[in-house]
Design a protein around this motif. Sequence first.
Motif: not given
Length: 315
Positions: A54-59, A301-315
């Motif tokens: 998994i490359d990214v997990l978004v909560e 998509l462009s209207q907000r950037h607070d969807r994610a509570v937590q992002v695990y990015d392993w890229r």
Amino acid sequence: MELSVVVSTLNDRERLVSCLDALAERTPTETECIVVNGPSSDGTTGVVRDRDDIDVLVEISERNPNVSRNAGLELATGEVVAFIDGEYAIDHSWYSAIDESMADGTDVVTGPVTGHPLHAGQSSDAVAGRTVTHFHGDNAAFDRSVLDALDGFDEYLTAAGERDCAHRIASLDFEVSWNAAMAARCEVGTDCGAVIDSRESSSELRSDGGRTGPDWGATYRSLSYRLAKNYGLRPGVFARTAGSAIREGATGVCRLAAGEATPTSWLSDGTDVVRNVTRGLWDGVRARYRDRSPRRNPNGLSQRHDRAVQVYDWR
């Protein structure tokens, strides 16, 4: 083809494992896999974090499939972005079907989800002189330029967001193609998703991620909103909405006569439909004037950037 796959999941850990196993086995190793989880309470986060494919997990914290799709899209880097629900596992021909369709110049490609006859084939509709080709929102791949032009999915909608997307794709003259080889299916259990018919009935999510019966309020709010937003308050919009409601009401009367429903529940459903149609039409008109561009997406998509509570990015 540089492919990003956005997998949406909610309290469905066992099927998600089957979905991710199939993606790992049946797509090239360089395929980007983004899992959008939430708000799950069944240990899904731990299962995903223990994997190395998994490359990214978004909560996220919202029970809205369009928020989930946009949250994954926001982090995807591929030139082609595919969306699949975590309860489905792709067939061996899934990746090659996308690759071939995109090589042929299609903008959006979709395929069947086996186990649901009403999802097995392609469908189109004629609205206000425009041909709208529908697609399965839980098994579709887009050229990235299409998603950019659409500004993703409309997050106002909690039901049938892919239907709204199909109308907007048609208005922008993009092509939706059907490829039977781009198939997905349920690997675990038998109750795989909600059957959605041509009248676009939605269903409510249970706390365990499954489905209950139709949520007529959400269904008709979605229907009236997207018709008013995409076409305005023309007679055809009222006719399509009223016609669908009358058909459903007649079906309810038949169920009453057969003893399968109560007068109280039938009346409650009817009141819910009327209230939500009124709200959907009003909100649709407001949305139409908030975004007068062809993409018709004031909640994108462009209207907000607070969807994610937590992002695990392993890229």
